[in-house]
Design an enzyme around this catalytic site. Structure first.
Site, PDB file in Angstrom:
ATOM      1  N   CYS A   8      26.575 -78.887 -28.303  1.00 36.62           N
ATOM      2  CA  CYS A   8      27.230 -77.621 -28.660  1.00 36.62           C
ATOM      3  C   CYS A   8      27.814 -77.779 -30.061  1.00 36.62           C
ATOM      4  O   CYS A   8      27.480 -78.740 -30.750  1.00 36.62           O
ATOM      5  CB  CYS A   8      28.272 -77.218 -27.624  1.00 36.62           C
ATOM      6  N   ASN A  11      31.508 -80.263 -29.432  1.00 42.71           N
ATOM      7  CA  ASN A  11      31.472 -81.331 -28.418  1.00 42.71           C
ATOM      8  C   ASN A  11      32.832 -81.548 -27.742  1.00 42.71           C
ATOM      9  O   ASN A  11      33.196 -82.668 -27.379  1.00 42.71           O
ATOM     10  CB  ASN A  11      30.939 -82.651 -29.005  1.00 42.71           C
ATOM     11  N   CYS A  13      34.115 -78.516 -25.700  1.00 38.17           N
ATOM     12  CA  CYS A  13      34.188 -77.517 -24.611  1.00 38.17           C
ATOM     13  C   CYS A  13      32.920 -77.494 -23.753  1.00 38.17           C
ATOM     14  O   CYS A  13      32.921 -77.955 -22.609  1.00 38.17           O
ATOM     15  CB  CYS A  13      34.443 -76.115 -25.178  1.00 38.17           C
ATOM     16  N   ARG A  14      31.825 -76.938 -24.288  1.00 37.54           N
ATOM     17  CA  ARG A  14      30.639 -76.677 -23.460  1.00 37.54           C
ATOM     18  C   ARG A  14      29.801 -77.911 -23.163  1.00 37.54           C
ATOM     19  O   ARG A  14      29.441 -78.163 -21.999  1.00 37.54           O
ATOM     20  CB  ARG A  14      29.760 -75.597 -24.124  1.00 37.54           C
ATOM     21  N   SER A  15      29.424 -78.671 -24.204  1.00 40.87           N
ATOM     22  CA  SER A  15      28.511 -79.798 -23.926  1.00 40.87           C
ATOM     23  C   SER A  15      29.163 -80.918 -23.119  1.00 40.87           C
ATOM     24  O   SER A  15      28.498 -81.508 -22.256  1.00 40.87           O
ATOM     25  CB  SER A  15      27.824 -80.313 -25.198  1.00 40.87           C
ATOM     26  N   ASP A 125      30.937 -69.424 -26.038  1.00 40.39           N
ATOM     27  CA  ASP A 125      31.839 -70.507 -26.406  1.00 40.39           C
ATOM     28  C   ASP A 125      33.269 -70.211 -25.942  1.00 40.39           C
ATOM     29  O   ASP A 125      33.935 -69.335 -26.491  1.00 40.39           O
ATOM     30  CB  ASP A 125      31.808 -70.696 -27.927  1.00 40.39           C
TER      31      ASP A 125
END
Ligand code: 4NP
Length: 156
Positions: A8, A11, A13-15, A125
Site C-alpha cells: 500500500c 505500509n 494501515c492496509r498492507s 485508504d
C-alpha cells in the site's frame, strides 16, 4: 516456497492489515511452510513503525497477531523475492510499475481483482477515510479469495 507481498502507500494501515489477516489464514490452514507473507509501502515515511492504531485495534478485536511487524519500503529487489505482489489501489499499481517496469513472471495485481462482483475495485485508504472496519471487511474477503486462487494454482 510461495511468497506473497502486500503493498500500500504507507505500509501502516492496509498492507499490514492484509499481511496479518493472510498469515492468520495460513496458520489456520496449516500452510505456513508452503506460503510466506510480507508487506511493504510505496513511500518511506513510516519505515520502522508498527501498524497504525486503527489497524491494531481491528486486529486486536479479531484476535489476529501483528507481532514483530514493522513498516518497510518496497524496492526493486522484491521482484526477485516474491511470486505475488498484491496492491491495494490503482495508484499503487502505477507506482509499482515505476519501480520495476520490466515484464517478469510474477503476478502484480490488486487485492480486489481476486473478488468477483466486489463492492469496490480498490481498498479505500482508512488513513484518510477513518473506516478501518470497512477496510477490514474488504481485506478479509480479498485475502480469502487470494488464498483460494493460490491454492488452486499451485495445487496445495
Ligand atoms: P496505508 O495508509 O497506505 O494504508 O498505509 C497510509 C498511511 C500513511 C500515509 C498515507 C497512507 N501517509 O501519507 O503518511
Amino acid at each position: 516456497m510461495i511468497r506473497v507481498l502486500f503493498v500500500c502507500l504507507g505500509n501502516i494501515c492496509r498492507s499490514p492489515m492484509a499481511e496479518a489477516v493472510f498469515r492468520d489464514m495460513l496458520v489456520k490452514a496449516n500452510l505456513t511452510k508452503l506460503i510466506e507473507v510480507d508487506s511493504g509501502g510505496i513511500g518511506g515515511w513510516h519505515v520502522g513503525k508498527i501498524p497504525h492504531q486503527g489497524t491494531r485495534d481491528i486486529l486486536d478485536q479479531q484476535n489476529i497477531s501483528y507481532i514483530g511487524m514493522k513498516a518497510r519500503q518496497v524496492s526493486k529487489k522484491d521482484w526477485d523475492d516474491f511470486n505475488y505482489i498484491i496492491a491495494m489501489d490503482d495508484q499503487n499499481i502505477k507506482d509499482l510499475q515505476n519501480i520495476n517496469s520490466q515484464n517478469t513472471d510474477i503476478v502484480v495485481a490488486k487485492l480486489m481483482d481476486f473478488v468477483e462482483d466486489a463492492k469496490e475495485r480498490e481498498v479505500p485508504d482508512p488513513y484518510y477515510t477513518g473506516k478501518f472496519d470497512y477496510t477490514y471487511e474488504l481485506v478479509m474477503e480479498g485475502c480469502s479469495k487470494l488464498l483460494s486462487y493460490i491454492r488452486e494454482k499451485h495445487n496445495i
